[in-house]
Design a protein around this motif. Structure first.
Motif, mmCIF file in Angstrom:
data_model
loop_
_atom_site.group_PDB
_atom_site.id
_atom_site.type_symbol
_atom_site.label_atom_id
_atom_site.label_comp_id
_atom_site.label_asym_id
_atom_site.label_seq_id
_atom_site.Cartn_x
_atom_site.Cartn_y
_atom_site.Cartn_z
ATOM 1 N N ARG A 32 87.608 71.456 24.345
ATOM 2 C CA ARG A 32 88.173 72.366 25.405
ATOM 3 C C ARG A 32 89.333 71.590 26.291
ATOM 4 N N GLU A 33 89.255 70.308 26.376
ATOM 5 C CA GLU A 33 90.285 69.553 27.130
ATOM 6 C C GLU A 33 91.614 69.429 26.129
ATOM 7 N N ILE A 34 91.107 69.258 24.838
ATOM 8 C CA ILE A 34 92.318 69.091 23.597
ATOM 9 C C ILE A 34 93.082 70.557 23.679
ATOM 10 N N ASP A 35 92.088 71.664 23.847
ATOM 11 C CA ASP A 35 92.857 72.831 23.752
ATOM 12 C C ASP A 35 93.668 73.221 25.017
ATOM 13 N N THR A 36 93.329 72.793 26.011
ATOM 14 C CA THR A 36 93.797 73.039 27.641
ATOM 15 C C THR A 36 95.332 72.368 27.347
ATOM 16 N N VAL A 37 95.385 71.117 26.672
ATOM 17 C CA VAL A 37 96.465 70.041 26.769
ATOM 18 C C VAL A 37 97.347 70.835 25.684
ATOM 19 N N TYR A 38 96.927 71.440 24.445
ATOM 20 C CA TYR A 38 97.707 72.000 23.524
ATOM 21 C C TYR A 38 98.390 73.201 24.310
#
Length: 127
Positions: A32-38
């Motif tokens: 989820r954190e990676i998706d948010t940054v992306y």
């Protein structure tokens, strides 16, 4: 002794299952954190591309103009929009409909940009 080994083995199995569950949960949080940054990065890239397109259009307008127009004037904004539509392949009728101007005005405003494009093609073909 057999009971102690069975209890230790059962405890090991339970701890192993708990560790797999915890690893799966932490993996989901990280994803989820990676998706948010992306997503935020892609939004920034899109904003930068839009700004770059505006700068390129402004540079071409400035190169073609003989007189100076303020950077935020309505005329410059209209010319930027017309040139952008023209470069994206819109027809004169389509540009006229979007800007609510007639086709002759569109042709007049785009004349310097069409001429420079034709001249560049001629030079490229000759060279």
């Amino acid at each position: 002794m057999e009971w102690a080994i069975a209890i230790l083995f059962g405890t090991a199995v339970i701890l192993l299952i708990v560790s797999f569950i915890k690893a799966g949960q932490s993996s989901k949080v990280e994803q989820r954190e990676i998706d948010t940054v992306y997503v935020s990065l892609m939004e920034e890239v899109n904003k930068l591309q839009e700004q770059l397109r505006i700068v390129e259009l402004d540079a071409e307008i400035t190169a073609q103009e003989a007189r100076i127009i303020g950077t935020n004037s309505k005329e410059r904004i209209l010319l930027r929009e017309i040139l952008d539509l023209y470069k994206r392949g819109y027809t004169m009728e389509g540009i006229a409909a979007k800007t609510k101007l007639n086709e002759k005005e569109i042709e007049y405003l785009l004349a310097p940009y069409k001429a420079s494009k034709i001249e560049r093609r001629k030079m490229a073909n000759e060279g």
